[in-house]
Design a protein around this motif. Structure first.
Motif, PDB file in Angstrom:
ATOM      1  N   ALA A 123       0.851  -1.254   0.065  1.00 50.93           N
ATOM      2  CA  ALA A 123       0.034   0.138  -0.074  1.00 50.93           C
ATOM      3  C   ALA A 123       0.843   1.331  -0.029  1.00 50.93           C
ATOM      4  N   LEU A 124       1.941   1.257   0.811  1.00 55.79           N
ATOM      5  CA  LEU A 124       2.802   2.510   0.940  1.00 55.79           C
ATOM      6  C   LEU A 124       3.363   2.658  -0.730  1.00 55.79           C
ATOM      7  N   GLU A 125       3.781   1.507  -1.332  1.00 57.12           N
ATOM      8  CA  GLU A 125       4.510   1.955  -2.811  1.00 57.12           C
ATOM      9  C   GLU A 125       3.232   2.345  -3.653  1.00 57.12           C
ATOM     10  N   ASN A 126       2.022   2.257  -3.160  1.00 53.96           N
ATOM     11  CA  ASN A 126       0.939   2.516  -4.355  1.00 53.96           C
ATOM     12  C   ASN A 126      -0.051   3.422  -3.593  1.00 53.96           C
ATOM     13  N   LEU A 127       0.322   4.187  -2.903  1.00 57.19           N
ATOM     14  CA  LEU A 127      -0.838   5.148  -2.054  1.00 57.19           C
ATOM     15  C   LEU A 127      -1.520   5.834  -2.929  1.00 57.19           C
ATOM     16  N   GLN A 128      -2.785   5.871  -2.599  1.00 55.31           N
ATOM     17  CA  GLN A 128      -3.873   6.581  -3.384  1.00 55.31           C
ATOM     18  C   GLN A 128      -4.468   7.785  -2.867  1.00 55.31           C
ATOM     19  N   GLY A 129      -4.590   8.908  -3.687  1.00 58.21           N
ATOM     20  CA  GLY A 129      -5.204  10.019  -3.141  1.00 58.21           C
ATOM     21  C   GLY A 129      -3.741  10.920  -2.769  1.00 58.21           C
ATOM     22  N   GLU A 130      -4.245  12.098  -2.106  1.00 55.43           N
ATOM     23  CA  GLU A 130      -3.058  13.101  -1.936  1.00 55.43           C
ATOM     24  C   GLU A 130      -3.263  13.194  -0.269  1.00 55.43           C
ATOM     25  N   TYR A 131      -2.003  13.544   0.333  1.00 56.67           N
ATOM     26  CA  TYR A 131      -1.998  13.965   1.504  1.00 56.67           C
ATOM     27  C   TYR A 131      -1.281  15.338   1.540  1.00 56.67           C
ATOM     28  N   ARG A 132      -2.040  16.261   2.157  1.00 54.32           N
ATOM     29  CA  ARG A 132      -1.554  17.402   2.199  1.00 54.32           C
ATOM     30  C   ARG A 132      -0.881  17.731   3.554  1.00 54.32           C
ATOM     31  N   GLY A 133       0.537  17.462   3.751  1.00 55.73           N
ATOM     32  CA  GLY A 133       1.096  17.298   4.719  1.00 55.73           C
ATOM     33  C   GLY A 133       2.007  18.501   5.221  1.00 55.73           C
ATOM     34  N   LEU A 134       2.742  18.390   6.352  1.00 59.36           N
ATOM     35  CA  LEU A 134       3.667  19.534   6.831  1.00 59.36           C
ATOM     36  C   LEU A 134       4.642  20.127   5.888  1.00 59.36           C
ATOM     37  N   ILE A 135       5.465  18.992   5.248  1.00 63.43           N
ATOM     38  CA  ILE A 135       6.473  19.507   4.500  1.00 63.43           C
ATOM     39  C   ILE A 135       6.114  19.973   3.205  1.00 63.43           C
ATOM     40  N   LYS A 136       5.231  18.820   2.558  1.00 60.11           N
ATOM     41  CA  LYS A 136       4.763  19.303   1.353  1.00 60.11           C
ATOM     42  C   LYS A 136       3.331  18.410   0.851  1.00 60.11           C
ATOM     43  N   THR A 137       2.613  18.758  -0.097  1.00 53.42           N
ATOM     44  CA  THR A 137       1.757  17.802  -0.479  1.00 53.42           C
ATOM     45  C   THR A 137       1.968  16.521  -1.057  1.00 53.42           C
ATOM     46  N   TYR A 138       1.794  15.435  -0.606  1.00 51.69           N
ATOM     47  CA  TYR A 138       2.276  13.920  -1.232  1.00 51.69           C
ATOM     48  C   TYR A 138       1.253  13.321  -2.044  1.00 51.69           C
ATOM     49  N   ARG A 139       1.801  13.042  -3.226  1.00 53.99           N
ATOM     50  CA  ARG A 139       1.016  12.510  -4.137  1.00 53.99           C
ATOM     51  C   ARG A 139       1.802  10.984  -4.758  1.00 53.99           C
ATOM     52  N   ARG A 140       1.290  10.014  -4.338  1.00 52.99           N
ATOM     53  CA  ARG A 140       2.166   8.713  -4.740  1.00 52.99           C
ATOM     54  C   ARG A 140       3.434   9.263  -4.327  1.00 52.99           C
ATOM     55  N   PRO A 141       3.821   9.128  -2.971  1.00 51.72           N
ATOM     56  CA  PRO A 141       5.245   9.567  -2.405  1.00 51.72           C
ATOM     57  C   PRO A 141       5.993   8.373  -2.684  1.00 51.72           C
ATOM     58  N   PHE A 142       5.694   7.121  -2.709  1.00 48.46           N
ATOM     59  CA  PHE A 142       6.751   6.011  -2.906  1.00 48.46           C
ATOM     60  C   PHE A 142       6.217   5.376  -4.047  1.00 48.46           C
ATOM     61  N   THR A 143       7.422   4.741  -4.989  1.00 49.08           N
ATOM     62  CA  THR A 143       6.992   3.730  -5.811  1.00 49.08           C
ATOM     63  C   THR A 143       7.891   2.512  -5.665  1.00 49.08           C
ATOM     64  N   SER A 144       8.080   1.558  -6.587  1.00 54.84           N
ATOM     65  CA  SER A 144       8.859   0.554  -6.356  1.00 54.84           C
ATOM     66  C   SER A 144      10.270   1.081  -6.639  1.00 54.84           C
ATOM     67  N   GLU A 145      10.284   2.170  -7.468  1.00 53.69           N
ATOM     68  CA  GLU A 145      11.757   2.524  -7.775  1.00 53.69           C
ATOM     69  C   GLU A 145      12.312   3.556  -6.806  1.00 53.69           C
ATOM     70  N   GLN A 146      11.209   4.352  -6.124  1.00 52.06           N
ATOM     71  CA  GLN A 146      11.665   5.291  -5.512  1.00 52.06           C
ATOM     72  C   GLN A 146      11.041   5.207  -4.087  1.00 52.06           C
ATOM     73  N   HIS A 147      11.889   5.022  -3.032  1.00 54.66           N
ATOM     74  CA  HIS A 147      11.543   4.917  -1.732  1.00 54.66           C
ATOM     75  C   HIS A 147      11.850   6.194  -0.710  1.00 54.66           C
ATOM     76  N   ASP A 148      12.167   7.245  -1.387  1.00 60.16           N
ATOM     77  CA  ASP A 148      12.409   8.397  -0.524  1.00 60.16           C
ATOM     78  C   ASP A 148      11.285   9.430  -0.734  1.00 60.16           C
ATOM     79  N   ALA A 149      10.375   9.828   0.040  1.00 60.84           N
ATOM     80  CA  ALA A 149       9.135  10.655  -0.125  1.00 60.84           C
ATOM     81  C   ALA A 149       9.911  12.062  -0.445  1.00 60.84           C
TER      82      ALA A 149
END
Lengths: 289, 391
Positions: free
Chosen positions: B345-371
């Motif tokens: 689920a972390l690798e395929n997060l749906q929807g966006e999260y308006r966070g503190l540091i930034k707005t996260y849209r699909r922060p992780f993929t199988s290639e990218q594990h740094d949000a």
């Protein structure tokens, strides 16, 4: 660049020389040394920080408190790590004093914390220029105190009755004992003196180095190298060796590389042990045939 | 009815009761989240900062009804003491005894690296909230259980180089690094990214921990014609560097990795700390978004933090806060707490999260594990003992 390296080297060297005097003091009496001299410097700095910064004591009272606490530290080391092994012809005191230093370091970590803290000093906030080279006034204080202490130690050992008694213990403990010198007390006094000197050094160096439990380790080791080069029996030789060692470090780091600094410095120690094991200022031991 | 038969019925009843009770229990048992970080010793402030970020986010999620239809989140904290061996022990304990759904990690890269094989063996997702070593997330495992909401040395080096060349317009950079694996990995990264812009460092100098004087190193760099010093150091050595720099009278800008962001740097360096520029993932100074205001308010009410200048180790709190919300989203999306499902689920997060540091849209993929990447970092500067964003 050359002048700055010269000034930096002399400042560093006076630190090493000052700490190295502590090795001389116990050696001159007991032919043993406190191998945790660096940790004694740290203990002095930590105590001074506690008294001056945490409790807000004025400077003179802090100095007094630091000297007393450090002397006690020396007495403890002598009782725990040196006396049980003294003259048993073993080198167990060597390991035992190192162990005491490691214990002191860990006690400091538990009580003082692992973080480096600043020891405020008006003499270490702004550098002054000497012939175009920058130096903190506090750094100029180090050689002054070093020379004064060296003079004091020389005077004590050569001119005072009690000092001569301490020296006599080193030359011939049995004869000294027969002359009515209390040998254990003499050795204990030497350790207290040596540790008090280390404490004073800690107080003096604290504003320059930051106060931390690990601050003394490297200084203690390099001061030992200086004591070997200068000659364990010679306070003057140690002070000169201190300046030389500081200059070697500074010029090697400046003109060759930082990585070569320690290699050259300690290679000089080995060379010295081969060529002139009694050191720069020591006298060649007379051989009776 | 014979005695045996009666006993049988009682037994059946008991089993049925237990089953339904455990079913109910599963509905209301909390979902445990682990924190394995340095909670004691010299880096204790970093662990505490991360704990605060996690707690604030957890309270928020719980106030909205928790996860998976009413289960509350619960934090379990273990101290790694900055020691890799201890780190591995507590990693196992958190998963095998406490049955945590995911674990957050602390400041020490050495600990995080030692734990990487453990997370994969136990199939438990790990989210780094501080340690920046590049190969913590780029670890060669597939599927990869290690995620990070923090700096990554490789991106940090790229970011520092970008700032040095584009903003400061310096062409003769020099490196001044601590003589440790951390210094070494950044030497490689910085050299790589400077080369990427066609630049060569004019000098590389190193120092050891507790070195009393760095003037020879600085003099060499000046001799070599450097117009910028990129510094990789922790607070005590960083302070010795700026003190030695003042002695040599060399007016050169210093650009630093975040080692000097620890609260003690201004104490140790005094007024010389002013003007040292370094990178952060977040700053509580300056204007704040809604979440920033909220986090600051909770910090004040719950942790007696009076303002941004009292937020020690701010990146830990910020990274952990966003990381916790992302993990809560992943648990919701996975509809489960078991490791592989949450990881997917972390690798395929749906929807966006308006966070503190930034707005996260699909922060992780199988290639990218740094949000967070160099796009999200910011430059800050010490000014009067406070961290101020660089305009």
């Amino acid at each position: 660049m050359g002048i700055q390296l010269l000034v930096t080297g002399l400042a560093l060297g006076s630190m090493y020389g000052l700490v190295a005097l502590g090795y001389h003091i116990t050696w001159a009496t007991s032919r043993t040394m406190n191998f945790s001299q660096g940790q004694a410097v740290m203990a002095g700095a930590v105590v001074a920080y506690g008294l001056h910064v945490a409790l807000g004591w004025p400077f003179l009272l802090t100095l007094l408190g630091t000297l007393v606490a450090s002397a006690l530290f020396g007495v403890v080391i002598e009782r725990l790590a040196v006396r049980p092994f003294f003259r048993s012809a073993s080198l167990a005191w060597l390991l035992a004093t190192i162990a005491c230093g490691t214990i002191a370091e860990n006690v400091a970590m538990l009580t003082f914390g692992k973080d480096a803290r600043a020891f405020p000093s008006a003499l270490a906030t702004r550098p002054v220029l000497i012939a175009g080279a920058g130096v903190y006034p506090q750094e100029l204080l180090v050689p002054v105190v070093g020379l004064a202490l060296m003079g004091g130690v020389q005077f004590f050992y050569h001119r005072t009755f009690y000092g001569k008694q301490l020296k006599a213990v080193a030359y011939n403990p049995e004869a000294a004992g027969l002359m009515g010198i209390h040998i254990p007390r003499a050795v204990m006094t030497a350790y207290a003196l040596s540790a008090a000197l280390a404490g004073a050094a800690g107080l003096l160096l604290a504003p320059l180095l930051n106060v931390a439990p690990t601050m003394g380790t490297i200084i203690g080791l390099k001061a030992f190298a200086v004591a070997i080069i200068g000659g364990l029996d010679s306070a003057g030789g140690i002070l000169i060796a201190g300046f030389l060692y500081g200059l070697i470090e500074s010029f090697v780091a400046g003109y060759v590389s930082t990585g070569a600094r320690e290699i050259v410095g300690f290679a000089v120690v080995i060379a010295m042990l081969v060529v002139r094991p009694w050191g720069l200022g020591g006298a060649r031991p007379t051989r009776r045939v | 009815m014979r005695f045996g038969q009666r006993l049988l019925w009682v037994l059946v009843g008991c089993i049925a009761a237990t089953l339904s009770a455990s079913d109910l229990a599963a509905q209301s048992t909390p979902v445990k989240i682990g924190l394995a970080a340095a909670m004691s010793g010299g880096s204790a402030a970093s662990g505490e900062a991360i704990r605060r970020g996690l707690l604030i986010a957890i309270d928020e999620v719980n106030a909205k009804g928790g996860v998976l239809g009413g289960r509350k989140l619960e934090l379990v904290v273990r101290d790694d003491e900055g020691n890799p061996t201890k780190g591995v022990t507590i990693a196992r304990e958190l998963v095998e005894r406490e049955r945590v759904a995911a674990v957050f990690g602390g400041l020490h890269s050495t600990v995080a690296l030692a734990q990487v094989p453990v997370w994969h063996e136990l199939k438990t997702p790990y989210v780094g909230a501080w340690a920046a070593a590049t190969n913590i997330t780029r670890n060669g495992h597939a599927p990869n259980y290690v995620f990070r909401v923090s700096g990554n040395d490789d991106y940090v080096d790229k970011f520092l180089v970008g700032y040095a060349t584009e903003r400061l317009r310096k062409a003769k950079p020099a490196l001044l690094l601590e003589n440790t694996p951390w210094g070494q990995s950044n030497e490689a990264g910085l050299t790589k990214w400077f080369a990427d812009r066609g630049l060569k460092t004019v000098g590389v100098e190193k120092f050891n921990w507790n070195d009393p004087d760095m003037s020879p190193q600085l003099l060499r760099l000046r001799q070599q014609g450097a117009d910028l010093v990129v510094l990789v150091a922790n607070a005590p050595e960083g302070a010795q560097v700026v003190k030695s720099k003042a002695k040599t009278g060399w007016e050169v800008p210093v650009l630093s990795h975040w080692g000097i962001s620890g609260g003690r740097f201004p104490e140790l360096a005094g007024e010389l700390s002013d003007g040292v520029v370094f990178f952060q993932t977040y700053s509580f100074f300056g204007s704040q978004n809604e979440r920033g205001q909220y986090v600051l308010r909770v910090l004040r009410e719950k942790f007696n933090v009076k303002g941004p200048e009292e937020v020690t180790a701010p990146v830990g709190t910020a990274n952990a806060y966003d990381g916790m919300h992302l993990v809560a989203m992943a648990i919701e999306q996975a509809k489960a707490t078991d490791g592989p499902k949450v990881r997917d689920a972390l690798e395929n997060l749906q929807g966006e999260y308006r966070g503190l540091i930034k707005t996260y849209r699909r922060p992780f993929t199988s290639e990218q594990h740094d949000a967070l990447t160099d796009q999200d970092y910011l430059m800050v500067v010490w000014k009067g003992g406070k961290i101020v964003p660089v305009k």
